[in-house]
Design a protein around this motif. Sequence first.
Motif, PDB file in Angstrom:
ATOM      1  N   PHE A   1      -1.868   4.611   4.384  1.00 43.76           N
ATOM      2  CA  PHE A   1      -1.181   4.994   3.148  1.00 43.76           C
ATOM      3  C   PHE A   1      -2.172   5.267   2.020  1.00 43.76           C
ATOM      4  CE2 PHE A   1       1.831   2.399   5.598  1.00 43.76           C
ATOM      5  CZ  PHE A   1       2.852   3.330   5.741  1.00 43.76           C
TER       6      PHE A   1
ATOM      7  N   ASP B   1      -2.619  -0.474   5.998  1.00 37.71           N
ATOM      8  CA  ASP B   1      -2.622  -0.032   4.599  1.00 37.71           C
ATOM      9  C   ASP B   1      -3.564   1.147   4.367  1.00 37.71           C
ATOM     10  OD1 ASP B   1      -4.422  -2.274   5.276  1.00 37.71           O
ATOM     11  OD2 ASP B   1      -5.247  -1.932   3.273  1.00 37.71           O
TER      12      ASP B   1
ATOM     13  N   SER C   1       0.815  -1.222   0.000  1.00 36.25           N
ATOM     14  CA  SER C   1       0.000   0.000   0.000  1.00 36.25           C
ATOM     15  C   SER C   1       0.847   1.270   0.000  1.00 36.25           C
ATOM     16  CB  SER C   1      -0.933   0.017   1.228  1.00 36.25           C
ATOM     17  OG  SER C   1      -0.192   0.231   2.423  1.00 36.25           O
ATOM     18  N   ILE C   2       2.113   1.142   0.432  1.00 31.51           N
ATOM     19  CA  ILE C   2       3.001   2.308   0.435  1.00 31.51           C
ATOM     20  C   ILE C   2       3.163   2.865  -0.976  1.00 31.51           C
ATOM     21  CG2 ILE C   2       5.369   3.093   0.882  1.00 31.51           C
ATOM     22  CD1 ILE C   2       5.483   1.016   3.139  1.00 31.51           C
ATOM     23  N   MET C   3       3.060   1.956  -1.960  1.00 26.99           N
ATOM     24  CA  MET C   3       3.271   2.358  -3.352  1.00 26.99           C
ATOM     25  C   MET C   3       2.028   2.165  -4.219  1.00 26.99           C
ATOM     26  SD  MET C   3       6.453   3.324  -3.497  1.00 26.99           S
ATOM     27  CE  MET C   3       6.870   3.257  -5.232  1.00 26.99           C
ATOM     28  N   VAL C   4       0.918   1.696  -3.628  1.00 27.55           N
ATOM     29  CA  VAL C   4      -0.209   1.232  -4.446  1.00 27.55           C
ATOM     30  C   VAL C   4      -0.768   2.292  -5.397  1.00 27.55           C
ATOM     31  CG1 VAL C   4      -2.018   1.732  -2.724  1.00 27.55           C
ATOM     32  CG2 VAL C   4      -2.356  -0.104  -4.381  1.00 27.55           C
ATOM     33  N   LYS C   5      -0.836   3.548  -4.953  1.00 25.72           N
ATOM     34  CA  LYS C   5      -1.411   4.591  -5.811  1.00 25.72           C
ATOM     35  C   LYS C   5      -0.365   5.515  -6.424  1.00 25.72           C
ATOM     36  CE  LYS C   5      -6.162   4.640  -4.253  1.00 25.72           C
ATOM     37  NZ  LYS C   5      -7.367   5.463  -4.121  1.00 25.72           N
ATOM     38  N   ILE C   6       0.909   5.201  -6.171  1.00 25.71           N
ATOM     39  CA  ILE C   6       1.980   6.003  -6.766  1.00 25.71           C
ATOM     40  C   ILE C   6       1.926   5.950  -8.302  1.00 25.71           C
ATOM     41  CG2 ILE C   6       4.473   6.322  -6.963  1.00 25.71           C
ATOM     42  CD1 ILE C   6       3.256   7.186  -4.274  1.00 25.71           C
ATOM     43  N   PRO C   7       1.687   4.758  -8.917  1.00 27.41           N
ATOM     44  CA  PRO C   7       1.564   4.737 -10.382  1.00 27.41           C
ATOM     45  C   PRO C   7       0.456   5.656 -10.894  1.00 27.41           C
ATOM     46  CG  PRO C   7       1.826   2.511  -9.546  1.00 27.41           C
ATOM     47  CD  PRO C   7       1.614   3.386  -8.361  1.00 27.41           C
TER      48      PRO C   7
ATOM     49  N   GLN D   1      -2.341   8.847  -0.098  1.00 29.40           N
ATOM     50  CA  GLN D   1      -2.223   8.836  -1.554  1.00 29.40           C
ATOM     51  C   GLN D   1      -3.518   9.255  -2.250  1.00 29.40           C
ATOM     52  OE1 GLN D   1      -0.101   5.130  -2.884  1.00 29.40           O
ATOM     53  NE2 GLN D   1       0.410   4.995  -0.711  1.00 29.40           N
TER      54      GLN D   1
ATOM     55  N   THR E   1      -2.430   0.214 -10.233  1.00 30.27           N
ATOM     56  CA  THR E   1      -3.142   0.611  -9.017  1.00 30.27           C
ATOM     57  C   THR E   1      -4.438  -0.156  -8.853  1.00 30.27           C
ATOM     58  OG1 THR E   1      -2.186   2.836  -8.994  1.00 30.27           O
ATOM     59  CG2 THR E   1      -4.290   2.546  -7.876  1.00 30.27           C
TER      60      THR E   1
END
Length: 250
Positions: free
Chosen positions: A104, A101, A50-56, A108, A185
């Motif tokens: 985060f 999660d 989840s730390i990166m889940v919506k970064i894309p 995001q 995502t």
Amino acid sequence: MAANLLQQAILLVVTPKCYEEFFHEMNFTDVECLKGTLSKGLGLGIILGSIMVKIPQIIKIQRAKSAYGISFFATTLEIVAVIASFSYNFVNGYPFSSYGDVLFLLVQTGIIGALVLHYNGASQQAFLFLAVVAGAAATLCSGAIPMRVLWGLQAANIPIIFTAKMLQAHSNYSAGSTGQLSGVTVTLLTAGSAARIFTSIQETGDIVIIATYCVATFANSIIFFQLLWYWNAQTKGVAKGKKGSKQKKN
């Protein structure tokens, strides 16, 4: 020293009782310990993801300098649901592995909402939006709000999440495209919500939380299949266009 660090790392996913069963009694067939360890491991994996889940999704919006295809109303509803879920779990004192999660996701999703406003020409409102989100989260987590109110907000998550996702699905259908939605995502959100059904059963047993993740999984799956459908349609359209162009040249 190394042995102590290893033990502390193992205790992140194994309870002290199950540590005794696994590593002192050498009993690796305890069903409850196996289920609990799997749940803890999944929970921590979901948090890390989840730390990166919506970064894309955030990167895709920034690169395109456009939030085309992303419903601000749906995003706002999702933030309301995430704040309610986080505060309910936090105040109840549930294990962080069962809901970490959500923290985060809140950060995001808030950024995505602000970007949608910014690229729609409302930059000042974007800052106000972030301030309201932070203030609402702090207030609900403060302990000043009665638990029955938090429970009501968590229960309201079920129709809120469903409505938010269906608004996005309708937006996709109307446009005949998923626009700036990130496939990575959407896939991670669908898989994560499905895994959370199991971890919620194991670590909280809270019916309202379990029901929320069941609905979220169903709704996320609809958008996931839309991504596949419109991706195939767009791919065929591009191929058809290239074929037609070649025929004209000939």
